[in-house]
Design a protein around this motif. Sequence first.
Motif, short mmCIF file in Angstrom:
data_model
loop_
_atom_site.label_atom_id
_atom_site.label_comp_id
_atom_site.label_asym_id
_atom_site.label_seq_id
_atom_site.Cartn_x
_atom_site.Cartn_y
_atom_site.Cartn_z
N ILE A 66 0.84 -1.21 0.00
CA ILE A 66 0.00 0.00 0.00
C ILE A 66 0.87 1.25 0.00
O ILE A 66 0.56 2.25 -0.65
N THR A 67 2.00 1.19 0.72
CA THR A 67 2.95 2.32 0.70
C THR A 67 3.42 2.57 -0.73
O THR A 67 3.56 3.70 -1.18
N MET A 68 3.63 1.47 -1.43
CA MET A 68 4.14 1.57 -2.80
C MET A 68 3.10 2.18 -3.74
O MET A 68 3.41 3.08 -4.52
N MET A 69 1.87 1.71 -3.66
CA MET A 69 0.86 2.14 -4.63
C MET A 69 0.01 3.31 -4.15
O MET A 69 -0.48 4.08 -4.96
N GLY A 70 -0.21 3.41 -2.85
CA GLY A 70 -1.12 4.45 -2.38
C GLY A 70 -0.52 5.35 -1.33
O GLY A 70 -1.13 6.31 -0.92
N GLY A 71 0.65 5.07 -0.89
CA GLY A 71 1.27 5.87 0.15
C GLY A 71 2.12 6.98 -0.42
O GLY A 71 1.78 7.57 -1.45
N PHE A 72 3.27 7.21 0.19
CA PHE A 72 4.08 8.36 -0.23
C PHE A 72 4.67 8.18 -1.63
O PHE A 72 5.17 9.11 -2.23
N MET A 73 4.60 6.97 -2.14
CA MET A 73 5.15 6.73 -3.47
C MET A 73 4.09 6.78 -4.58
O MET A 73 4.40 6.49 -5.74
N SER A 74 2.86 7.12 -4.23
CA SER A 74 1.79 7.00 -5.21
C SER A 74 2.04 7.87 -6.46
O SER A 74 1.71 7.46 -7.57
N TRP A 75 2.63 9.04 -6.28
CA TRP A 75 2.85 9.91 -7.44
C TRP A 75 3.90 9.36 -8.38
O TRP A 75 3.95 9.73 -9.56
N LEU A 76 4.74 8.49 -7.87
CA LEU A 76 5.80 7.93 -8.71
C LEU A 76 5.20 7.21 -9.92
O LEU A 76 5.75 7.24 -11.02
N TRP A 77 4.04 6.61 -9.73
CA TRP A 77 3.45 5.82 -10.81
C TRP A 77 2.90 6.70 -11.92
O TRP A 77 2.73 6.25 -13.05
N VAL A 78 2.62 7.94 -11.57
CA VAL A 78 2.19 8.88 -12.61
C VAL A 78 3.38 9.19 -13.52
O VAL A 78 3.25 9.26 -14.75
N VAL A 79 4.54 9.36 -12.90
CA VAL A 79 5.75 9.61 -13.69
C VAL A 79 6.07 8.36 -14.53
O VAL A 79 6.41 8.46 -15.72
N GLN A 80 5.93 7.20 -13.90
CA GLN A 80 6.19 5.96 -14.65
C GLN A 80 5.25 5.85 -15.85
O GLN A 80 5.66 5.44 -16.93
N ALA A 81 4.00 6.25 -15.63
CA ALA A 81 3.03 6.17 -16.71
C ALA A 81 3.44 7.04 -17.89
O ALA A 81 3.29 6.65 -19.06
#
Lengths: 583, 281
Positions: free
Chosen positions: A302-317
């Motif tokens: 959850i930390t990875m996908m919804g916690g402090f790292m959630s915005w990272l996936w927008v950059v990955q996208a």
Amino acid sequence: MQLDVIKSPSGPMRNFQTRATLLLAGILLVVAGPAWAQGTPGGQTEAYRSFPLIGSRLAVWGAAQLHLYFAAFILGVPMFAIIVEFIGWRTQDTRYDWLARQFMKLTFAAYSATALLGGLLTFIFITLYPRFFGYLVEIFGPTMWMYAGLFFVETFTLYLYYYGWDWLSGPRKGIHLGLGVLLNIWGTILMFVANAWLTFMMSPSGVDEAGKLTSLWGAIYNPTWMPINVHRLIANITFGGAIVAAYAAFRFLGARTDEERAQYDWMGYVGNFVAVSSLLFLPFAGYWLGREIYAFNQTMGITMMGGFMSWLWVVQAILIGVLFIGSNYYLWLGMERIPGSERYRPYIPYLVMILAAGFIVWATPRSMVATLEETRAMGGTHHPVLGVLGVMSAKNTAVNLMILTTFVSFLLYRRANRVATVSWVRSGMTAQWIIMGVAAAVVTFYGVYGYFVESIVRIGFSVYQVLSVLAAIVCVMAIDFPMFRRARSTGAIRWGQIAPRSQYVLILLAVSFTWLMGLMGFARSGIRQHWHVYGILRDTSPEAVTPALGYAANMITAVTAIFLAFVVLIFWLGGLGERGAKG
Amino acid sequence: MRVPLIVKVGTFALAVMGVYAYYANSIPQIQSTLPEELSLEGGNVTPEQLVKAGEGIFKGKGTCEICHRIGQKGTRAPDLAGIGAAAAKRKPGMSAKAYIIESLLDPGAYLVEGYPGIMPKVDRPPIGLNRSELWATVAFLQSMAGTVDVKLDDIPKTAGAVVGAEGAAQGAELKLPGDPKAGQVVFMGKGACIACHKAGAIGASPIGPDLSQIAKIQTPEYIMAKILDPAGMGTVAGYPPNLMPPTLGQTLTAKEYIDLVSFLLTLKGEASAQAPAASKR
């Protein structure tokens, strides 16, 4: 055909001396490491030491990322070098043999850099993080010996493979190919061993609650070991292909003759083809890894996908979108140099639309860390409209349709200058479209159905989606090969007559792949937060903060720029031998 | 002037990476900080201070907010609005306080219908709340429509014990070349620690936190740093700041400092608080 070899008589010996020194240093490190990590004679282990100017964290980050980039390159390139060499052997097309040798020349030059950086990384761990490294040695000591031994074996296999190219040609080509396979096996085992160490840090197993080893195999075969192995295996091929394609692009742009341009245009195409073909499988491996992280520890997931790292996936996208759109664009530009491709141009806008839609869905975040005011403004934790696109159902659907679209682009490229002459061409093509339509329908159906079931059921749907796309690719190609076997040609591919901007697309793809690897490395490492070994060994250093995305992006950019500069230097050095050979 | 190809390609590559870095810098920046250890043991903490500290843990170190919402229905975990009152009705015969404590230490013991059993034990790594933090968290949860009546003694003594390699390092592996007995003399004499602190059977001053369990609830690094830089290491909630002298690093000799730390590391609660033989005389 110009074949590039290092002609300098002192070259091999110099390489050998360098590697022998590195190997010796590596073994000394493994042997001396634990003793060094013990610290003072009183037995007190100093946990941390500081690196001047940039601090310990940036030092270890930079060395690790650079080492990983080079390691990915030297593991990925030989994989398709052997495939290309095999094709050349079977088809007796000398271009493939030349290409495989070109690939290996680049690998050879990068090999020393990889070993040097590996040694540097180990030194940094021993000197700056002695307690942590001591703990890792306690757990994985025997595997470190194994690693050093395998490194020896891999090095000598590489020598035999590269320097024996001419000697093991003709009737002895089979032996040479066997050496290539062996080289890849050693490289893969080496990677698996190193992966055990880093995945143990993420998802430790084989130890008791106090962190004491109970089973070495348990520590190696921890929950994320195999998903990372598979993910890296595929990613290395993609990365190697992209770097080789970028190298070809660079040589194409600097080429002075049509022959050279044709040669490097073809090399760039093959490199990109290998990169994109393996890229199609990466999201599936990524999902597997994500699922295992959740299964190991919900909090970490959850930390990875919804916690402090959630915005990272927008950059990955954004990067994934660039990769897919860039790959397709390169294929479409490539079709311009193929007589007869005009008839497929009307399809391209539709492909663009699907890719753009998929990109938008892929880039829509679901869970965000939001302030109370932002949450209130949205009317809940998720945006009422966009939140629907943020869930995995939508993303799985988007990425599968993007993969299918990329496959269609490739299919159009493949048949651009060919007209099928078999009697069953109409029914064959109809069957192909039906297969792809069914696959798209299955993907969409499970995507929509996923909204109405529990998450545990929904996760299973991704398997159906993936399988339907893979099955469609296999079935369509199974029809395509016989259908175009005796096809009428509308003209030969005009290698070298491609728009120069296409070569910048190849460079864009290579830069994006490299940057994305750095980003994903940050994600993998960052989800441990303030733990060296998650839940077992806490990071109590003054730099235990996991930085924000901007800081990480700056660091990734800096390291990627250094890596690319190194690569250019290595390519330049490789070119020196070529110039010498030309006299 | 003709621009060399390497410059063109290099500029292009830097521009691409620059766009990615710019984008990553332009979206919300969240960093994960090292959670601070909260120590309330032996302190006179008001319920308000306790609730406030618990709210901080709920939103920070406890990582509760990742799944639990207050006033909103979540998909991963129940809404905690009114939990202070609702907890009393969850398990027949169990008080709200006991239910909340059980939910934190053994989340699988009772699952609210419709939610998966995904919550970790919060006193175990990686969250690893200590007893003080558990105490504060329970108080915060009770404060939502309930009565804050939790005491430190309500939290099991076994909760929040340090485990893992770090725990092993703190316990078995850390061997300072100091003399705890001499350290006790420093504590009572030159260091004048006894003027403010209780340490097991020694001292009774309520001015500073009770140190009887300091070796159990704090890391050696913290203890050592706190002596040298009291203000820099923060003040325990409920105590006035800047009371501890910042000059111990200068006034104590190296041997006295190591002896003092060695003594403090023997303070592990009831059994070990009276460990030094000097105190038994």
